[in-house]
Design an enzyme around this catalytic site. Structure first.
Site, PDB file in Angstrom:
ATOM      1  N   GLU A 148       1.316   3.941 -22.947  1.00 46.07           N
ATOM      2  CA  GLU A 148       2.510   4.498 -22.299  1.00 46.07           C
ATOM      3  C   GLU A 148       3.343   3.294 -21.889  1.00 46.07           C
ATOM      4  OE1 GLU A 148       3.209   7.633 -22.114  1.00 46.07           O
ATOM      5  OE2 GLU A 148       1.297   8.602 -22.483  1.00 46.07           O
TER       6      GLU A 148
ATOM      7  N   CYS B 158      10.241   3.988 -15.898  1.00 44.67           N
ATOM      8  CA  CYS B 158      10.133   3.911 -17.366  1.00 44.67           C
ATOM      9  C   CYS B 158      11.029   4.952 -18.008  1.00 44.67           C
ATOM     10  CB  CYS B 158       8.684   4.107 -17.791  1.00 44.67           C
ATOM     11  SG  CYS B 158       7.933   5.597 -17.156  1.00 44.67           S
TER      12      CYS B 158
HETATM   13  P1  NAD Z   1       2.712  -4.885 -17.207  1.00 45.84           P
HETATM   14  O1  NAD Z   1       2.607  -4.679 -18.665  1.00 45.84           O
HETATM   15  O2  NAD Z   1       3.114  -6.231 -16.721  1.00 45.84           O
HETATM   16  O3  NAD Z   1       1.314  -4.571 -16.483  1.00 45.84           O
HETATM   17  C1  NAD Z   1       0.677  -3.326 -16.556  1.00 45.84           C
HETATM   18  C2  NAD Z   1      -0.787  -3.497 -16.268  1.00 45.84           C
HETATM   19  O4  NAD Z   1      -1.386  -4.249 -17.315  1.00 45.84           O
HETATM   20  C3  NAD Z   1      -1.109  -4.236 -14.975  1.00 45.84           C
HETATM   21  O5  NAD Z   1      -2.204  -3.623 -14.351  1.00 45.84           O
HETATM   22  C4  NAD Z   1      -1.493  -5.621 -15.476  1.00 45.84           C
HETATM   23  O6  NAD Z   1      -2.361  -6.311 -14.616  1.00 45.84           O
HETATM   24  C5  NAD Z   1      -2.183  -5.272 -16.772  1.00 45.84           C
HETATM   25  N1  NAD Z   1      -2.251  -6.378 -17.734  1.00 45.84           N
HETATM   26  C6  NAD Z   1      -1.456  -7.463 -17.833  1.00 45.84           C
HETATM   27  N2  NAD Z   1      -1.855  -8.233 -18.877  1.00 45.84           N
HETATM   28  C7  NAD Z   1      -2.906  -7.602 -19.449  1.00 45.84           C
HETATM   29  C8  NAD Z   1      -3.741  -7.883 -20.574  1.00 45.84           C
HETATM   30  N3  NAD Z   1      -3.554  -8.966 -21.326  1.00 45.84           N
HETATM   31  N4  NAD Z   1      -4.721  -7.011 -20.885  1.00 45.84           N
HETATM   32  C9  NAD Z   1      -4.903  -5.883 -20.151  1.00 45.84           C
HETATM   33  N5  NAD Z   1      -4.162  -5.579 -19.077  1.00 45.84           N
HETATM   34  C10 NAD Z   1      -3.162  -6.429 -18.730  1.00 45.84           C
HETATM   35  O7  NAD Z   1       3.688  -3.750 -16.688  1.00 45.84           O
HETATM   36  P2  NAD Z   1       4.241  -3.537 -15.219  1.00 45.84           P
HETATM   37  O8  NAD Z   1       5.245  -4.595 -14.941  1.00 45.84           O
HETATM   38  O9  NAD Z   1       3.125  -3.344 -14.268  1.00 45.84           O
HETATM   39  O10 NAD Z   1       4.975  -2.117 -15.352  1.00 45.84           O
HETATM   40  C11 NAD Z   1       6.297  -1.973 -15.757  1.00 45.84           C
HETATM   41  C12 NAD Z   1       6.363  -1.518 -17.205  1.00 45.84           C
HETATM   42  O11 NAD Z   1       5.609  -0.317 -17.343  1.00 45.84           O
HETATM   43  C13 NAD Z   1       7.759  -1.161 -17.645  1.00 45.84           C
HETATM   44  O12 NAD Z   1       7.972  -1.633 -18.963  1.00 45.84           O
HETATM   45  C14 NAD Z   1       7.770   0.362 -17.613  1.00 45.84           C
HETATM   46  O13 NAD Z   1       8.710   0.946 -18.472  1.00 45.84           O
HETATM   47  C15 NAD Z   1       6.372   0.650 -18.035  1.00 45.84           C
HETATM   48  N6  NAD Z   1       5.958   1.991 -17.611  1.00 45.84           N
HETATM   49  C16 NAD Z   1       5.773   2.943 -18.566  1.00 45.84           C
HETATM   50  C17 NAD Z   1       5.411   4.240 -18.188  1.00 45.84           C
HETATM   51  C18 NAD Z   1       5.208   5.312 -19.218  1.00 45.84           C
HETATM   52  O14 NAD Z   1       4.639   6.328 -18.865  1.00 45.84           O
HETATM   53  N7  NAD Z   1       5.609   5.163 -20.461  1.00 45.84           N
HETATM   54  C19 NAD Z   1       5.232   4.541 -16.841  1.00 45.84           C
HETATM   55  C20 NAD Z   1       5.437   3.543 -15.897  1.00 45.84           C
HETATM   56  C21 NAD Z   1       5.785   2.271 -16.303  1.00 45.84           C
END
Ligand code: NAD
Length: 509
Positions: free
Chosen positions: A247, A281
């Protein structure tokens, strides 16, 4: 986020490193949490694996009771939960109440609908196999790893947590490093309900902890976050052929047709673009307005935007940027849009402060600008005129993302909605689909794949199990080494009757 070494001892025997979560409005430390390494993640997965038998044996009805109890506990502690979201994420308390409320509704839906959606269902066995009773049932995968973001730290992971649990899986949850306290609150309340059994487990830490979860002994990863991290998650999961739900980000548009209620469309665009400081998002980042109503729409939008301001006080309609490094991205998108010929009719590059971004509205922004092509994740709107709805759809779809969107209009609105290449669209409102628990939630393209919410969201955390039961001997014994030519011929005759009819395709002109 700072990592500090504290004297606690990790599962590996080494000193347990920790990190702090901060209030983005004040910079105050909200909480300190362990950075879980490989050993702690493996231990959490092993605990979840062990609890799996108990959780599965409860069956749908038993699990429903626990999930509904959790729903009630969260409802009774709504203010406490919202306060935690408010302090770690910075959003207004009222917005946090709304977010948690929707998540609670999803727990109830998943718990109540799992038996019907996932339980054994009869399937027609067809004429050729009419001697068989056919059925399908959906079995839990085992242990699901859930990796969450910070922008909706309750609602977003709940789409995986509640649905994976209701389907009979146990879970290891890794919340964002910006909102670990919210993750802890969710896991602690659930654990209280199941009397300490490790059905829903917490691991905390930065990206590396998430990576450990992807490569641990889990049966599926449900990831919500940025598209860039989603690609890393998928690559890590490939190592063990672990399936994933992604997502990811979006660049949603709101389309305004000439027969739209302009006041309602402007109100929706402002709310969906600016609330939660634009960190949604499925938030509106682009607005395409029919050129015949562009000027009145802009007047209405600017009138409604008058006096709106961010803040941590009661007058602030949205909070600070939760993730300080996003401020540079927001500024660069605004600067790029203006440098390429766009106009800031409200705010601008100077609207980006040290913590807060003032509402910013840009118009006539070239379609190749970063503010049109990339996720901005700030309280900014790009509003461009279009000559008709065909152009609105074409521009909306000219993105690598495909998460959601909205259409305001009357005559053509439903048609326009179904032509948008995205997982979800709402007509004459914004993000309504996220609050309808029976609808699937997810995107296409760089917005990811797989679905949470609704029947699809329940099935996402299961595997289908097909069963046939022979009710009577077959008229023709086909599955036998003793099958003779006569039987094969009878089969071919039956096939001709069933499928050998004339084509209904029009004749070649
Ligand atoms: P992010 O990708 O920076 O982090 C998300 C999660 O992934 C965090 O828990 C982080 O610690 C973890 N993470 C980071 N590197 C990783 C790796 N290499 N392996 C596994 N896990 C890892 O995103 P964010 O800044 O927390 O959230 C914002 C983003 O999320 C925006 O792009 C937003 O659009 C998206 N988002 C999407 C939805 C949806 O339902 N489509 C919902 C909410 C947010």
């Amino acid at each position: 986020m700072t990592a500090t070494i504290e004297p606690d001892v990790a599962a590996s025997g080494a000193p347990q490193p920790t990190f702090d979560s901060f209030n983005p409005a004040t910079g105050d430390v909200v909480g300190t949490h362990p950075i879980d390494g490989r050993a702690e993640v493996d231990a959490a997965v092993a605990a979840a694996r062990e609890a799996s038998a108990w959780w599965q044996e409860l069956g749908f009805d038993g699990r429903k009771e626990y999930l509904l109890q959790w729903r009630s506990v969260l409802t009774r502690r709504l203010n406490q939960l919202a306060d935690q979201v408010h302090r770690e994420g910075g959003k207004p308390h009222g917005d946090a109440v709304l977010e948690a409320g929707l998540a609670i509704d999803h727990i109830a839906w998943a718990a109540k609908h799992a038996p019907k959606v996932l339980g054994r269902q009869k399937v027609s066995s067809g004429l050729l196999m009419s001697n068989q009773a056919a059925s399908v049932e959906y079995h839990p995968l085992g242990v699901v790893g859930v990796i969450g973001p910070w922008n909706y730290p309750v609602f977003t992971p709940m789409g995986s947590l509640a649905y994976a649990l209701a389907a009979g899986n146990t879970v290891v949850f890794k919340p964002s490093e910006y909102t670990p306290g919210v993750g802890r609150f969710l896991v602690d309340t659930f654990t209280e309900v199941v009397h300490g059994r490790p059905v829903l487990n917490l691991v905390t830490g930065l990206g590396e902890t998430g990576n450990h979860l992807c490569t641990a002994d889990v049966d599926k990863i449900a990831f919500t976050g940025s598209s860039a991290t989603g690609k890393k998650v998928m690559a890590a999961c490939a190592e063990n052929l672990t399936p994933v739900v992604i997502e990811a980000g979006g660049k949603d548009s709101l389309i305004v047709d000439e027969d739209a209620d302009l006041r309602a469309a402007a109100e929706a665009a402002l709310w969906c673009g600016m609330s939660n400081a634009g960190q949604t998002c499925i938030g509106t980042e682009r607005v395409y307005v029919h050129e015949r109503v562009f000027d009145p729409f802009m007047s209405e939008l600017l009138k409604q935007a008058e006096g709106l301001r961010p803040g941590y006080d009661d007058g602030g309609v949205y909070g600070p940027a939760t993730m300080p490094k996003q401020l540079d991205v927001i500024r660069s998108h605004i600067e790029d849009a203006i440098a390429k010929g766009g106009t800031a009719v409200l705010g601008g590059a100077d609207a980006v402060g040290d913590r807060y971004v003032q509402p910013t509205i840009l118009t006539h922004v070239p379609e190749d600008s970063l503010a049109v092509t990339e996720e901005t994740f700030g309280p900014t709107l790009v509003v461009n005129p279009v000559k008709d709805m065909d152009e609105a759809v074409e521009l909306t779809n000219a993105t690598k993302y495909g998460l959601a969107g909205a259409v305001f209009g009357k005559k053509r609105a439903m048609d326009v909605a179904s032509r948008i290449r995205s997982g979800m669209t709402s007509v004459n409102s914004v993000i309504a689909f996220a609050a309808v628990p029976g609808l699937p939630f997810g995107g296409v393209g760089d917005s990811g794949f797989g679905r949470i919410h609704g029947p699809d969201g329940l099935r996402e955390f299961t595997y289908p199990k097909a069963i046939t039961r022979q009710k009577m001997k077959p008229i023709m014994m086909l599955q036998s080494l003793a099958r003779d030519e006569k039987t094969t011929n009878r089969f071919a005759q039956l096939l001709t009757v069933l499928h050998g009819g004339a084509s209904t395709l029009p004749k070649k002109p």
